[in-house]
Design a protein around this motif. Structure first.
Motif, PDB file in Angstrom:
ATOM      1  N   VAL A 292      28.676  75.247  61.311  1.00 40.40           N
ATOM      2  CA  VAL A 292      29.546  76.263  60.723  1.00 40.40           C
ATOM      3  C   VAL A 292      28.892  77.630  60.862  1.00 40.40           C
ATOM      4  CG1 VAL A 292      30.574  77.086  58.581  1.00 40.40           C
ATOM      5  CG2 VAL A 292      30.611  74.654  59.129  1.00 40.40           C
ATOM      6  N   ASP A 293      29.631  78.575  61.383  1.00 41.02           N
ATOM      7  CA  ASP A 293      29.147  79.946  61.516  1.00 41.02           C
ATOM      8  C   ASP A 293      29.725  80.808  60.399  1.00 41.02           C
ATOM      9  OD1 ASP A 293      27.756  79.374  63.872  1.00 41.02           O
ATOM     10  OD2 ASP A 293      29.548  79.689  65.101  1.00 41.02           O
ATOM     11  N   GLY A 294      28.845  81.530  59.730  1.00 37.07           N
ATOM     12  CA  GLY A 294      29.312  82.471  58.730  1.00 37.07           C
ATOM     13  C   GLY A 294      29.286  81.956  57.312  1.00 37.07           C
ATOM     14  N   PHE A 295      28.882  80.697  57.095  1.00 39.91           N
ATOM     15  CA  PHE A 295      28.829  80.176  55.735  1.00 39.91           C
ATOM     16  C   PHE A 295      27.461  80.449  55.140  1.00 39.91           C
ATOM     17  CE2 PHE A 295      27.817  76.876  52.631  1.00 39.91           C
ATOM     18  CZ  PHE A 295      28.897  76.993  51.763  1.00 39.91           C
ATOM     19  N   GLU A 296      27.450  80.974  53.935  1.00 38.70           N
ATOM     20  CA  GLU A 296      26.206  81.259  53.238  1.00 38.70           C
ATOM     21  C   GLU A 296      26.112  80.354  52.012  1.00 38.70           C
ATOM     22  OE1 GLU A 296      26.001  85.358  52.308  1.00 38.70           O
ATOM     23  OE2 GLU A 296      26.047  86.037  54.410  1.00 38.70           O
ATOM     24  N   GLY A 297      25.141  79.504  52.012  1.00 35.70           N
ATOM     25  CA  GLY A 297      24.968  78.582  50.897  1.00 35.70           C
ATOM     26  C   GLY A 297      24.230  77.340  51.349  1.00 35.70           C
ATOM     27  N   SER A 298      23.748  76.574  50.384  1.00 35.24           N
ATOM     28  CA  SER A 298      22.981  75.371  50.691  1.00 35.24           C
ATOM     29  C   SER A 298      23.868  74.141  50.636  1.00 35.24           C
ATOM     30  CB  SER A 298      21.833  75.207  49.691  1.00 35.24           C
ATOM     31  OG  SER A 298      22.340  74.950  48.391  1.00 35.24           O
ATOM     32  N   ALA A 299      23.389  73.066  51.253  1.00 29.14           N
ATOM     33  CA  ALA A 299      24.139  71.818  51.241  1.00 29.14           C
ATOM     34  C   ALA A 299      24.240  71.270  49.821  1.00 29.14           C
ATOM     35  CB  ALA A 299      23.461  70.800  52.162  1.00 29.14           C
ATOM     36  N   TYR A 300      23.160  71.383  49.059  1.00 26.91           N
ATOM     37  CA  TYR A 300      23.197  70.867  47.694  1.00 26.91           C
ATOM     38  C   TYR A 300      24.150  71.691  46.831  1.00 26.91           C
ATOM     39  CZ  TYR A 300      21.535  68.286  43.654  1.00 26.91           C
ATOM     40  OH  TYR A 300      21.472  67.456  42.567  1.00 26.91           O
ATOM     41  N   GLY A 301      24.195  72.994  47.089  1.00 32.38           N
ATOM     42  CA  GLY A 301      25.140  73.836  46.367  1.00 32.38           C
ATOM     43  C   GLY A 301      26.580  73.445  46.659  1.00 32.38           C
ATOM     44  N   VAL A 302      26.863  73.101  47.909  1.00 31.61           N
ATOM     45  CA  VAL A 302      28.209  72.638  48.272  1.00 31.61           C
ATOM     46  C   VAL A 302      28.530  71.338  47.549  1.00 31.61           C
ATOM     47  CG1 VAL A 302      29.637  71.781  50.173  1.00 31.61           C
ATOM     48  CG2 VAL A 302      28.209  73.806  50.502  1.00 31.61           C
ATOM     49  N   ALA A 529      37.512  72.246  58.053  1.00 29.70           N
ATOM     50  CA  ALA A 529      38.001  73.020  56.914  1.00 29.70           C
ATOM     51  C   ALA A 529      37.612  74.490  57.038  1.00 29.70           C
ATOM     52  CB  ALA A 529      37.438  72.428  55.615  1.00 29.70           C
ATOM     53  N   TRP A 530      36.383  74.742  57.454  1.00 31.86           N
ATOM     54  CA  TRP A 530      35.933  76.127  57.601  1.00 31.86           C
ATOM     55  C   TRP A 530      36.690  76.829  58.736  1.00 31.86           C
ATOM     56  CZ3 TRP A 530      33.434  79.148  54.425  1.00 31.86           C
ATOM     57  CH2 TRP A 530      32.889  80.345  54.892  1.00 31.86           C
ATOM     58  N   ALA A 531      36.926  76.123  59.822  1.00 29.91           N
ATOM     59  CA  ALA A 531      37.640  76.723  60.961  1.00 29.91           C
ATOM     60  C   ALA A 531      39.077  77.067  60.586  1.00 29.91           C
ATOM     61  CB  ALA A 531      37.615  75.764  62.153  1.00 29.91           C
ATOM     62  N   LEU A 538      40.772  83.347  55.575  1.00 29.53           N
ATOM     63  CA  LEU A 538      40.431  83.038  54.188  1.00 29.53           C
ATOM     64  C   LEU A 538      38.978  82.651  53.998  1.00 29.53           C
ATOM     65  CD1 LEU A 538      43.574  80.852  53.349  1.00 29.53           C
ATOM     66  CD2 LEU A 538      43.289  83.319  53.038  1.00 29.53           C
ATOM     67  N   ALA A 539      38.227  82.451  55.081  1.00 29.60           N
ATOM     68  CA  ALA A 539      36.838  82.004  54.979  1.00 29.60           C
ATOM     69  C   ALA A 539      35.997  83.037  54.243  1.00 29.60           C
ATOM     70  CB  ALA A 539      36.270  81.751  56.366  1.00 29.60           C
ATOM     71  N   GLY A 540      35.246  82.585  53.263  1.00 34.04           N
ATOM     72  CA  GLY A 540      34.386  83.479  52.494  1.00 34.04           C
ATOM     73  C   GLY A 540      35.083  84.154  51.339  1.00 34.04           C
ATOM     74  N   ASN A 541      36.398  84.057  51.246  1.00 31.22           N
ATOM     75  CA  ASN A 541      37.147  84.655  50.146  1.00 31.22           C
ATOM     76  C   ASN A 541      36.988  83.771  48.910  1.00 31.22           C
ATOM     77  OD1 ASN A 541      39.091  85.597  48.314  1.00 31.22           O
ATOM     78  ND2 ASN A 541      40.468  86.232  49.955  1.00 31.22           N
ATOM     79  N   PRO A 542      36.403  84.285  47.821  1.00 30.81           N
ATOM     80  CA  PRO A 542      36.163  83.433  46.646  1.00 30.81           C
ATOM     81  C   PRO A 542      37.428  82.778  46.099  1.00 30.81           C
ATOM     82  CG  PRO A 542      34.991  85.521  46.450  1.00 30.81           C
ATOM     83  CD  PRO A 542      35.887  85.643  47.639  1.00 30.81           C
ATOM     84  N   GLU A 543      38.588  83.421  46.286  1.00 26.72           N
ATOM     85  CA  GLU A 543      39.822  82.865  45.752  1.00 26.72           C
ATOM     86  C   GLU A 543      40.269  81.607  46.492  1.00 26.72           C
ATOM     87  OE1 GLU A 543      42.921  85.712  45.545  1.00 26.72           O
ATOM     88  OE2 GLU A 543      41.729  87.209  44.442  1.00 26.72           O
ATOM     89  N   PHE A 544      39.740  81.400  47.699  1.00 27.43           N
ATOM     90  CA  PHE A 544      40.180  80.267  48.511  1.00 27.43           C
ATOM     91  C   PHE A 544      39.043  79.309  48.866  1.00 27.43           C
ATOM     92  CE2 PHE A 544      43.256  83.626  49.257  1.00 27.43           C
ATOM     93  CZ  PHE A 544      44.462  82.948  49.106  1.00 27.43           C
TER      94      PHE A 544
END
Length: 659
Positions: A292-302, A529-531, A538-544
């Motif tokens: 995934v390109d552009g996702f900021e966060g850890s696997a455990y956080g997900v 899902a990210w694509a 909508l990627a990165g938008n907290p509302e989605f």
């Protein structure tokens, strides 16, 4: 002299030939590795290996398939070609050089893709219709083996012979499978000893001090299942064996016990923070996030964010306590409870008993000895603590630097299979030592009843082996690839979670492997899902972002749902085995409950939350819908005509806790 020279020259030539032979064979025998079976219309990949002599010119090579040529780029003598398709009865591949010379040829049979699900569905249908699990699995394995040969007429007999010497042998050769087998055998032996030395009677008498009736006994079983959260296999075996005698005395059906055990095994292990499931899930998410390109966060956080959207595991646990506290049941479970209360058994039960998942030896306590609860409590405590400690120890060994990791990381990386074997072995030794120290049984008696306990595991282990063999057949048929391709078309963002949930559930139902489904689906769903979110901006938008987390949770929740509905699932087999319930009866009575919870989770949880409903409100609405549905559909077995009064077992027997 001439003879010596001749022999000398021959020796030199022979030595040169031996030295050159590997180079010649490498240069003249390129190979093409492709699947033994191809599904029509489903992409597959092949690997080509070509080794050249040093200094040999790098001439271009081509792979010819279905009338098209694919240019090859080799890395270290190996090239991988993905996305090949076949719409004929055979997938033929040809490796050629720039001059058109054929270097290698290979072909595999191709069958219509939908046939790949036939063996799994055949096993399920035959098991439910004829109630003969072993026969159903055997016929499904034979059918799958024949399909893997491309349905060649001359392979029909071979596929029958392969059922044992290929597929079952492959399942038995897996180290993790054998770990479970040993665990079950040792647990069975321990239960045999503590049953004969009076320990199980003692612990039953002790627990019944706090059990005032059928509802409290079911609730106690659910709480015990929730407390043993660290591993679903250990959960099922410990809870089922501990509570079976108590529920029998209170006329609670074995089907109800198996349902409670099954529904507090995988759901608890799947969503709590320190279990053997966590490392597997987080590892899959982490691997998928690498694509995934552009996702900021850890696997455990997900993973933590996705727990809130794991509707089915949460609701399945909640429904267990709704059933237990209300005393209401519906469908086949209600009939089973009425029979238990009325102490009746019909012809169908007699048929089921011939192939019960646990061949009960009915090991009673030895007459004339005290019934001491500690003789069961201590070995079972050793089992739990050793297993838990073993997971922690192996997790530390795996990480290497435990000070840098949290307890969750350590448990997630632990080896649960090794830990379970340690726990079962030590608990057996402790039970034996305590029995001999108190002179409750002679050594011959202890050995005899240990083997009696082991014997009771032979039938369920046979079924487990055949279920694993069918799973191996499904893998060779690429069943999961076909099921995943069903949702390969473009989706709107709001429909991704429910689509993934349903596909994961059906795949787990057909294959009987929740972990297998997660291993296949997670690397596909996370990038998908990210694509889709990126495509709609909508990627990165907290509302989605809830759509992304809900899609990840849908893989886990769908795998658990399908696992609960399938007679091929390992936890289903173990729950039935530990509860002394017939496998078919367990599935037949649990299936309506699992479908009830799954449909409510889909209609009132997954879909509305995808369109913006807060997750907590979705769970509350689902809980309300389950309560109303149970109120309308459910009835109490005690209120049925002809029901006999359930004996009050609490405080009927004095318990010697101290010995």
């Amino acid at each position: 002299m001439k003879t010596r020279q001749l022999f000398g020259m021959g020796g030199v030539l022979l030595a040169l030939l031996l030295l050159l032979a590997p180079a010649i064979s490498r240069a003249e025998t390129p190979s093409i590795d492709m699947p033994g079976l191809v599904l029509q219309g489903i992409p597959f990949s092949v690997t080509l290996n070509v080794e050249r002599e040093s200094g040999e010119p790098e001439l271009p090579l081509w792979l010819e398939h279905a009338g098209r040529r694919h240019a090859l780029t080799f890395t270290g003598g190996e090239a991988v070609v993905e996305g090949l398709l076949s719409n004929t009865d055979n997938a033929e591949l040809t490796l050629i050089d720039d001059s058109g010379t054929v270097l290698a040829e290979v072909n595999s049979p191709a069958i219509p893709a939908w046939l790949s699900v036939v063996p799994a569905l055949l096993a399920i249908v035959l098991a439910l219709v004829f109630r003969q699990v072993i026969l159903a699995l055997f016929l499904a394995i034979c059918a799958g083996g024949w399909l893997s040969y491309g349905m060649a007429g001359n392979k029909a007999l071979v596929s029958v012979l392969d059922s044992v010497n290929v597929h079952v042998l492959t399942a038995a050769s897996d180290s993790e499978h054998m770990s479970i087998v040993l665990f079950c055998l040792l647990i069975g032996g321990m239960v045999g000893i503590i049953s004969r030395n009076g320990g199980t009677v003692g612990i039953a008498n002790h627990i019944t001090r706090f059990v005032r009736g059928r509802r409290s006994a079911q609730t106690t079983t659910g709480l015990l299942g929730t407390a043993i959260f660290f591993d679903d296999y250990a959960n099922a075996l410990i809870v089922g064996n501990t509570m079976r005698n108590i529920t029998d005395r209170l006329r609670i059906s074995r089907e109800k016990l198996a349902y409670i055990v099954d529904s507090t095994a995988a759901p608890v292990s799947a969503i709590l923070l320190v279990t053997t499931w966590i490392g597997f899930q987080v590892g899959l998410i982490d691997e998928a996030l690498g694509q995934v390109d552009g996702f900021e966060g850890s696997a455990y956080g997900v993973f933590l964010s996705a727990i809130s959207y794991s509707f089915y595991p949460i609701l399945a646990l909640l429904f267990v306590f709704m059933i237990s506290l209300s005393g209401r049941d519906f469908g086949p479970m209600l009939k089973a409870e009425i029979r238990a209360v009325q102490q009746q058994q019909d012809a169908d039960d007699a048929l089921t008993d011939r192939e019960a998942i646990a061949e009960e030896a009915s090991i009673d306590a030895k007459p004339g000895i005290p019934h001491r609860a500690l003789n069961a409590i201590i070995p079972m405590t050793v089992l739990v603590l050793t297993t838990l400690g073993g997971i922690w120890y192996t997790g530390m060994e795996e990480l290497g630097h435990p000070a840098q990791y949290s307890l969750r990381d350590v448990f997630g990386n632990g080896d649960s299979f090794t830990a379970m074997m340690w726990g079962s072995l030590l608990s057996t030794l402790v039970a034996l030592i305590m029995t001999q120290a108190q002179r409750l049984l002679s050594m011959d008696e202890a050995a005899h009843y240990w083997f009696e306990g082991v014997k009771s595991m032979l039938l369920p282990i046979t079924i487990l082996m055949m279920a694993w063999a069918l799973s191996s057949v499904n893998e060779s048929l690429h069943t999961s690839d076909y099921l995943v391709s069903v949702l390969s078309d473009s989706l709107t963002p709001e429909l991704i979670p429910v689509s993934v949930f349903l596909l994961s559930a059906f795949t787990a139902f057909a294959t009987g492997s929740s972990w297998g489904v997660m291993g296949i689906m997670m690397p596909l769903v996370v990038p998908l899902a990210w694509a889709v979110l990126q495509h709609h901006g909508l990627a990165g938008n907290p509302e989605f972002m809830h759509l992304f987390y809900a899609s990840v949770a849908a893989v886990l929740a769908g795998a658990v749902w399908g696992d609960h509905c399938s007679p091929l699932a390992e936890t289903t087999l173990l729950a039935a085995m530990a509860s002394g319930c017939g496998l078919v009866e367990h599935v037949r009575t649990q299936l309506p409950y699992a479908l009830f919870v799954g449909v409510i989770a889909t209609l009132f949880g997954i879909v509305p939350v995808a369109y913006g409903l807060p997750w907590w409100l979705g769970i509350a609405i689902c809980a309300l819908a389950m309560a109303l549905g149970l109120r309308v559909l459910g009835k109490r077995a005690e209120d049925s005509p002809g029901a006999q009064a359930v004996p009050a077992v609490a405080a009927t027997t004095a318990v010697d806790i101290t010995g």
